[in-house]
Every structure is written in structure tokens, then in C-alpha cells.
Design a protein around this motif. Structure first.
Motif, short mmCIF file in Angstrom:
data_model
loop_
_atom_site.label_atom_id
_atom_site.label_comp_id
_atom_site.label_asym_id
_atom_site.label_seq_id
_atom_site.Cartn_x
_atom_site.Cartn_y
_atom_site.Cartn_z
N GLY A 181 0.87 -1.15 0.08
CA GLY A 181 -0.05 0.01 -0.23
C GLY A 181 0.94 1.20 -0.08
O GLY A 181 0.23 2.28 0.54
N CYS A 182 1.96 1.22 -0.43
CA CYS A 182 2.73 2.52 -0.56
C CYS A 182 2.44 3.42 -1.59
O CYS A 182 1.79 3.28 -2.46
N LEU A 183 2.55 4.91 -1.14
CA LEU A 183 2.09 5.92 -1.95
C LEU A 183 2.95 5.56 -3.31
O LEU A 183 2.19 5.86 -4.68
N ASP A 240 -7.52 10.39 -9.51
CA ASP A 240 -8.34 10.70 -8.44
C ASP A 240 -7.69 9.84 -7.29
O ASP A 240 -7.47 10.61 -6.38
N GLN A 241 -7.58 8.66 -7.58
CA GLN A 241 -6.87 7.76 -6.47
C GLN A 241 -5.47 8.16 -6.30
O GLN A 241 -4.95 8.15 -4.92
N ALA A 242 -4.69 8.76 -7.41
CA ALA A 242 -3.20 9.12 -7.00
C ALA A 242 -3.28 10.38 -6.17
O ALA A 242 -2.59 10.66 -5.11
N CYS A 243 -4.10 11.26 -6.45
CA CYS A 243 -4.25 12.76 -5.73
C CYS A 243 -4.74 12.39 -4.27
O CYS A 243 -4.26 13.14 -3.27
N VAL A 249 -0.68 11.40 2.30
CA VAL A 249 0.66 11.60 2.94
C VAL A 249 0.89 13.02 3.18
O VAL A 249 1.53 13.23 4.52
N LEU A 250 0.79 13.87 2.25
CA LEU A 250 0.93 15.31 2.74
C LEU A 250 0.41 15.68 3.98
O LEU A 250 0.73 16.53 4.70
N LEU A 272 0.95 17.53 -12.19
CA LEU A 272 0.06 17.84 -11.00
C LEU A 272 -0.04 19.32 -10.77
O LEU A 272 -0.87 19.87 -10.02
N ALA A 273 0.47 20.26 -11.63
CA ALA A 273 0.83 21.74 -11.58
C ALA A 273 -0.69 22.20 -11.48
O ALA A 273 -1.16 23.10 -10.70
N GLY A 274 -1.63 21.67 -12.24
CA GLY A 274 -3.00 22.22 -12.54
C GLY A 274 -3.94 21.76 -11.32
O GLY A 274 -5.14 22.28 -11.42
N LEU A 275 -3.50 20.89 -10.63
CA LEU A 275 -4.10 20.27 -9.62
C LEU A 275 -3.87 20.85 -8.04
O LEU A 275 -4.25 20.05 -7.02
N ARG A 276 -2.95 21.84 -7.96
CA ARG A 276 -2.65 22.34 -6.73
C ARG A 276 -3.81 22.44 -5.76
O ARG A 276 -4.06 21.98 -4.59
#
Length: 325
Positions: A181-183, A240-243, A249-250, A272-276
Motif C-alpha cells: 500500500g505504499c504511495l 483521483d486515486q493518485a491525488c 501522505v502530505l 500535478l501543477a494544475g491540480l494544486r
């Protein structure tokens, strides 16, 4: 111009080296491929010698050399530790810092590449002037570096900061490191395509496959993010799952360390820049109230000319640390 140091960054496809002045200015860079088996050490030495010759032509004296390596590093010995299945295993166990030092006669330091990047951001970049910073590099794998109260956090075995192997799932999938289950399994450039391929049967008309020319083996992380932005259902599930995994984690890092600055970088950072704002919203659901009010999230896409500052910052940090020890 002040005498520079040499910074080296060993990446999945490219080894970069640069002459960097004490104020962080990159005055010269050289690069070579890193994906030719058995050539990594020789390539590093060649790039270093090329920069030493260029510095000499400018009548500059190089003060030291720092190498950012893509793995767990014994900092005192300057050796990358062996890790099963690592893509740069040829450097594992090699006394690289000693070899470079013997060839050049200079002080040489080695550390994990993301630790080095954390020092660069803290010394000259987005974390300049703050006391605490966390950097997360999302590329082929995921690494992390942590500066707390003005010092690099390394841990007793120099393994602190392995953010990519923080668990975000109770039951899998199994990570390349052997844990569950690691990031990394949800977000890395190497495994996002795997998450997409797992869903192809349920989404036979997905644009993800079309972007890969109909060949599942050619699916890449950039294509998955692009398809998600265009509304593809399969890609949106993966992203969605990745974010959500990244925000988990963050958020945990924010609760644990309360850093002034968090920097996302690496090859996947551009996607990822557009998903901040989306990431910040997800993080707020996972942090204590007001924690993020004192933490700034930056997304800085990787730039090989920029990453050589990691090794350079490592030299300055270690020269100071060892003088005061």
C-alpha cells in the motif's frame, strides 16, 4: 565570480553535473545518458572532469563535489546501499565518493538525491529563509527530503524522508519495495501506467489506450494525466486515486512536522501543477484545523539544469557541518 562547487544529479535517464557558485547560480552544465548499463560511474567521472577543465579555463578553483544518488546512502562513507530491484544497482556498494575524491583530489560528498534537492531549495530556492521544509520528488519513483529547524533530517540509518513508502492503503497493492500500500504504487511515473492497465478491461474505449497508440505497454503517466484532464473515465479514476493518496501522505506530513514549505517536484510534477487547489482541498480534510494556514505548497516541475544545485548545496552543507562537528 566566487569559486564554484560541482553538483551531480543521477537520474533515471540522465546524469547531469554543473558548476554552481555559492549564491546558487548555475554557470555551466553537462549531461549524459544514464540508461546504458555498466557505465554510470565512468559517466559521472567523465562529467566531473569535463567541468573541472572548464573551471580551470576560467581560472576558478572548485571547492568540492556533491553527488545526489537515487537510493539510500551511507553519507559518512559516500556509498549507496544495495536495494533489491533498484534500477541503478550498479552503483550500489560502490565507494563512489572515495573514487571521485581519489581522481580529483577534492572533498566529495554523496547523499540521497532528494535530500540534496531539499538542501538546494532551503539554501537558494522556495524554502530560503524558512526553518522547515519538506520536498517530495515524484518521478520514476517517489522520494522525500526534510529540513527541520535548519538541519537536514537523515535518521539513524540515513533513511529518513522515504515518503514514497508511506502506506496509504491497508491491503495493497504490493509495492516494488515489498511493503503493502505504499504511495509509490499509486502515484509514481512507473506505476501510474500499471494502475491504468488494470482498468482497461472495464474501459475498453478509453482515451488512455488511444493515446498510447493502442499498445498498453506504451501507456505513460503523462498520457494518463492528459486523458484525465480531457474527461476520460478510466484516467480520472487513476488520477483521483493518485491525488487522494498524495493528499493523505502530505496531510500526515503536515500534521507530523508542520513545515513552513512543501515542494512537489520531479518528472510527474508538471502533470500535478494544475491540480494544486484540488490537492490542498484534499489535504485540508486530513489535517488538523489551521495546520495548512502556516504551510505553503509549491509545485516545481523538474529541470535538469536546476537539479544540479542539489549536489552543490550538499557540498556547502557538509563542509559547514563537518567543520563544526
Amino acid at each position: 565570480m566566487s569559486d564554484p562547487v560541482i553538483g551531480v544529479d543521477v537520474g533515471a535517464s540522465t546524469i547531469s553535473a554543473g558548476l554552481v557558485t555559492p549564491d546558487g547560480t548555475v554557470v555551466d552544465t553537462v549531461q549524459a545518458r544514464s540508461d546504458v548499463p555498466g557505465t554510470a560511474a565512468a559517466t559521472i567521472l567523465t562529467l566531473v572532469e569535463r567541468l573541472l577543465a572548464r573551471a580551470a579555463a576560467r581560472s576558478q578553483r572548485v571547492r568540492g563535489i556533491g553527488v545526489g544518488l537515487p537510493g539510500l546512502v551511507d553519507v559518512e562513507k559516500g556509498v549507496m546501499r544495495p536495494t533489491d530491484g533498484h534500477w541503478m544497482s550498479e552503483l550500489a556498494g560502490m565507494p563512489l565518493a572515495r573514487l571521485i575524491g581519489e581522481r580529483t583530489g577534492l572533498a566529495v560528498f554523496a547523499d540521497n538525491d532528494v535530500n540534496a534537492l531539499a538542501l538546494a531549495e532551503w539554501t537558494w530556492g522556495l524554502g530560503r529563509g524558512v526553518s522547515s521544509l519538506v520536498i517530495v520528488a515524484v518521478g520514476t519513483g517517489i522520494g522525500g527530503g526534510i529540513v527541520i529547524n535548519g538541519g537536514l533530517l537523515r535518521g539513524s540509518l540515513n533513511t529518513a524522508g522515504e515518503i514514497g513508502h508511506m502506506a496509504v492503503s491497508l491491503d495493497g497493492p504490493r509495492c516494488v519495495c515489498g511493503a503493502v500500500g505504499c504511495l509509490t504504487s499509486y502515484l509514481s511515473g512507473r506505476l501510474i501506467p500499471e494502475r491504468a492497465r488494470e482498468r482497461l478491461a472495464a474501459h475498453p474505449g478509453s482515451a488512455v489506450l488511444a493515446r498510447a497508440g493502442g499498445d498498453p505497454a506504451r501507456i505513460d503517466a503523462q498520457g494518463v494525466f492528459a486523458a484525465a484532464a480531457a474527461g476520460d473515465a478510466l484516467a480520472r479514476e487513476v488520477v483521483d486515486q493518485a491525488c487522494e493518496a498524495l493528499a493523505m501522505v502530505l496531510g500526515g506530513v503536515a500534521n507530523l512536522l508542520n513545515p513552513d514549505v512543501v515542494v512537489l517536484t520531479g518528472g510527474v510534477a508538471a502533470s500535478l501543477a494544475g491540480l494544486r487547489e484540488d490537492l490542498l482541498g484534499r489535504m485540508r480534510r486530513r489535517t488538523l484545523p489551521a495546520v495548512l494556514d502556516t504551510t505553503t505548497l509549491h509545485i516545481r516541475p523538474a529541470d535538469k539544469r536546476h537539479t544540479v544545485r542539489g549536489g552543490a548545496a550538499l557540498v556547502l552543507y557538509e563542509l559547514t557541518r563537518r567543520r563544526s562537528a
